[in-house]
Design a protein around this motif. Structure first.
Motif, PDB file in Angstrom:
ATOM      1  N   ILE A 138       0.909  -1.444  -0.242  1.00  0.00           N
ATOM      2  CA  ILE A 138      -0.275   0.370   0.727  1.00  0.00           C
ATOM      3  C   ILE A 138       0.600   1.024  -0.132  1.00  0.00           C
ATOM      4  O   ILE A 138       0.552   2.335  -0.869  1.00  0.00           O
ATOM      5  CB  ILE A 138      -0.583   0.148   1.385  1.00  0.00           C
ATOM      6  CG1 ILE A 138      -2.095  -0.881   0.870  1.00  0.00           C
ATOM      7  CG2 ILE A 138      -1.968   1.233   1.594  1.00  0.00           C
ATOM      8  CD1 ILE A 138      -2.426  -1.576   2.439  1.00  0.00           C
ATOM      9  N   ARG A 139       1.744   0.888   0.502  1.00  0.00           N
ATOM     10  CA  ARG A 139       3.069   2.781   1.237  1.00  0.00           C
ATOM     11  C   ARG A 139       3.836   2.947  -0.586  1.00  0.00           C
ATOM     12  O   ARG A 139       3.906   3.652  -0.537  1.00  0.00           O
ATOM     13  CB  ARG A 139       3.939   2.015   1.639  1.00  0.00           C
ATOM     14  CG  ARG A 139       3.624   2.042   3.240  1.00  0.00           C
ATOM     15  CD  ARG A 139       3.594   2.933   4.150  1.00  0.00           C
ATOM     16  NE  ARG A 139       3.611   2.500   5.719  1.00  0.00           N
ATOM     17  CZ  ARG A 139       2.075   3.466   6.542  1.00  0.00           C
ATOM     18  NH1 ARG A 139       1.752   4.185   5.522  1.00  0.00           N
ATOM     19  NH2 ARG A 139       2.172   2.734   7.570  1.00  0.00           N
ATOM     20  N   VAL A 140       3.416   1.775  -1.835  1.00  0.00           N
ATOM     21  CA  VAL A 140       4.074   1.634  -2.116  1.00  0.00           C
ATOM     22  C   VAL A 140       3.089   2.632  -3.751  1.00  0.00           C
ATOM     23  O   VAL A 140       3.341   2.211  -5.168  1.00  0.00           O
ATOM     24  CB  VAL A 140       5.408   1.044  -3.035  1.00  0.00           C
ATOM     25  CG1 VAL A 140       6.669   1.608  -2.325  1.00  0.00           C
ATOM     26  CG2 VAL A 140       4.714   0.051  -2.937  1.00  0.00           C
ATOM     27  N   ALA A 141       1.927   2.194  -3.361  1.00  0.00           N
ATOM     28  CA  ALA A 141       1.207   1.963  -4.855  1.00  0.00           C
ATOM     29  C   ALA A 141       1.000   3.635  -5.451  1.00  0.00           C
ATOM     30  O   ALA A 141       1.175   4.165  -4.982  1.00  0.00           O
ATOM     31  CB  ALA A 141      -0.656   2.776  -3.687  1.00  0.00           C
ATOM     32  N   PRO A 142       0.736   3.339  -6.485  1.00  0.00           N
ATOM     33  CA  PRO A 142       1.799   4.784  -7.513  1.00  0.00           C
ATOM     34  C   PRO A 142       0.425   5.705  -7.908  1.00  0.00           C
ATOM     35  O   PRO A 142       0.706   6.738  -8.181  1.00  0.00           O
ATOM     36  CB  PRO A 142       1.548   3.562  -8.896  1.00  0.00           C
ATOM     37  CG  PRO A 142       1.027   2.472  -8.716  1.00  0.00           C
ATOM     38  CD  PRO A 142       0.590   1.778  -7.034  1.00  0.00           C
ATOM     39  N   THR A 143      -0.953   5.180  -7.468  1.00  0.00           N
ATOM     40  CA  THR A 143      -1.894   6.152  -7.706  1.00  0.00           C
ATOM     41  C   THR A 143      -3.083   5.949  -6.184  1.00  0.00           C
ATOM     42  O   THR A 143      -3.111   5.251  -5.909  1.00  0.00           O
ATOM     43  CB  THR A 143      -3.087   5.839  -8.928  1.00  0.00           C
ATOM     44  OG1 THR A 143      -3.300   5.066  -9.396  1.00  0.00           O
ATOM     45  CG2 THR A 143      -1.311   6.539  -9.911  1.00  0.00           C
ATOM     46  N   VAL A 144      -3.757   7.387  -6.470  1.00  0.00           N
ATOM     47  CA  VAL A 144      -5.268   7.886  -5.481  1.00  0.00           C
ATOM     48  C   VAL A 144      -5.822   6.235  -6.388  1.00  0.00           C
ATOM     49  O   VAL A 144      -7.126   5.898  -4.935  1.00  0.00           O
ATOM     50  CB  VAL A 144      -5.834   8.453  -5.263  1.00  0.00           C
ATOM     51  CG1 VAL A 144      -6.978   8.761  -4.220  1.00  0.00           C
ATOM     52  CG2 VAL A 144      -4.502   9.633  -4.616  1.00  0.00           C
ATOM     53  N   ARG A 145      -6.004   6.597  -7.168  1.00  0.00           N
ATOM     54  CA  ARG A 145      -7.330   5.594  -7.450  1.00  0.00           C
ATOM     55  C   ARG A 145      -7.281   3.862  -7.368  1.00  0.00           C
ATOM     56  O   ARG A 145      -7.776   2.963  -7.220  1.00  0.00           O
ATOM     57  CB  ARG A 145      -6.694   5.847  -9.290  1.00  0.00           C
ATOM     58  CG  ARG A 145      -8.096   4.555 -10.095  1.00  0.00           C
ATOM     59  CD  ARG A 145      -8.147   4.481 -11.384  1.00  0.00           C
ATOM     60  NE  ARG A 145      -8.207   6.006 -12.288  1.00  0.00           N
ATOM     61  CZ  ARG A 145      -8.199   5.896 -13.434  1.00  0.00           C
ATOM     62  NH1 ARG A 145      -7.438   5.589 -14.242  1.00  0.00           N
ATOM     63  NH2 ARG A 145      -8.448   7.371 -13.490  1.00  0.00           N
ATOM     64  N   ASP A 146      -5.813   3.462  -7.849  1.00  0.00           N
ATOM     65  CA  ASP A 146      -5.470   2.385  -7.320  1.00  0.00           C
ATOM     66  C   ASP A 146      -5.737   1.702  -5.104  1.00  0.00           C
ATOM     67  O   ASP A 146      -6.306   0.812  -5.072  1.00  0.00           O
ATOM     68  CB  ASP A 146      -3.734   1.831  -7.116  1.00  0.00           C
ATOM     69  CG  ASP A 146      -3.355   1.863  -8.858  1.00  0.00           C
ATOM     70  OD1 ASP A 146      -3.846   1.406  -9.539  1.00  0.00           O
ATOM     71  OD2 ASP A 146      -2.492   1.900  -8.705  1.00  0.00           O
ATOM     72  N   LEU A 147      -5.762   2.306  -4.839  1.00  0.00           N
ATOM     73  CA  LEU A 147      -5.805   2.965  -3.217  1.00  0.00           C
ATOM     74  C   LEU A 147      -7.442   2.806  -3.897  1.00  0.00           C
ATOM     75  O   LEU A 147      -7.749   2.283  -2.249  1.00  0.00           O
ATOM     76  CB  LEU A 147      -5.598   3.841  -2.094  1.00  0.00           C
ATOM     77  CG  LEU A 147      -4.040   4.335  -2.422  1.00  0.00           C
ATOM     78  CD1 LEU A 147      -3.174   4.809  -1.894  1.00  0.00           C
ATOM     79  CD2 LEU A 147      -3.473   2.438  -1.575  1.00  0.00           C
ATOM     80  N   ARG A 148      -7.871   3.505  -3.828  1.00  0.00           N
ATOM     81  CA  ARG A 148      -9.498   3.925  -3.914  1.00  0.00           C
ATOM     82  C   ARG A 148     -10.506   2.450  -4.653  1.00  0.00           C
ATOM     83  O   ARG A 148     -10.672   1.945  -3.734  1.00  0.00           O
ATOM     84  CB  ARG A 148      -9.990   4.759  -5.023  1.00  0.00           C
ATOM     85  CG  ARG A 148      -9.583   6.161  -4.178  1.00  0.00           C
ATOM     86  CD  ARG A 148     -10.826   6.191  -2.744  1.00  0.00           C
ATOM     87  NE  ARG A 148     -10.353   7.778  -2.592  1.00  0.00           N
ATOM     88  CZ  ARG A 148     -10.060   8.789  -1.424  1.00  0.00           C
ATOM     89  NH1 ARG A 148     -10.363   7.422  -0.166  1.00  0.00           N
ATOM     90  NH2 ARG A 148      -9.761   9.615  -0.836  1.00  0.00           N
ATOM     91  N   ALA A 149      -9.286   2.165  -5.579  1.00  0.00           N
ATOM     92  CA  ALA A 149     -10.142   0.889  -5.644  1.00  0.00           C
ATOM     93  C   ALA A 149      -9.931  -0.231  -4.833  1.00  0.00           C
ATOM     94  O   ALA A 149     -10.740  -1.008  -4.902  1.00  0.00           O
ATOM     95  CB  ALA A 149      -9.701  -0.631  -7.024  1.00  0.00           C
ATOM     96  N   LEU A 150      -8.537  -0.638  -3.974  1.00  0.00           N
ATOM     97  CA  LEU A 150      -7.932  -1.652  -2.875  1.00  0.00           C
ATOM     98  C   LEU A 150      -9.880  -1.310  -1.831  1.00  0.00           C
ATOM     99  O   LEU A 150     -10.287  -2.031  -1.336  1.00  0.00           O
ATOM    100  CB  LEU A 150      -7.063  -1.656  -2.651  1.00  0.00           C
ATOM    101  CG  LEU A 150      -7.130  -1.742  -1.353  1.00  0.00           C
ATOM    102  CD1 LEU A 150      -6.626  -3.787  -1.255  1.00  0.00           C
ATOM    103  CD2 LEU A 150      -5.521  -2.015  -0.959  1.00  0.00           C
TER     104      LEU A 150
END
Length: 64
Positions: free
Chosen positions: A16-28
């Motif tokens: 999670i700390r190396v997630a490239p975009t906010v979109r990826d985190l929102r999808a998670l």
């Protein structure tokens, strides 16, 4: 999601700390909610929130 299903929350936080975009985190976040796993791990929820905040904030200094 696979790391969390396997019970490896520490590795999930690292990813999670190396997630490239906010979109990826929102999808998670959406995937966790859909799987009814949201709120199970406090450190994972905190890492997602911190990463979203860090990626959303404007950068004060960019290294060359």
């Amino acid at each position: 999601m696979a790391l969390l299903r396997a019970g490896n929350a520490a590795a999930a936080v690292a990813q999670i700390r190396v997630a490239p975009t906010v979109r990826d985190l929102r999808a998670l976040e959406k995937a966790l909610a859909a799987a009814q796993m949201a709120g199970r791990w406090r450190d994972v929820d905190a890492a997602i929130a911190e990463s979203v905040q860090a990626l959303s904030a404007p950068r004060l200094h960019r290294s060359p």
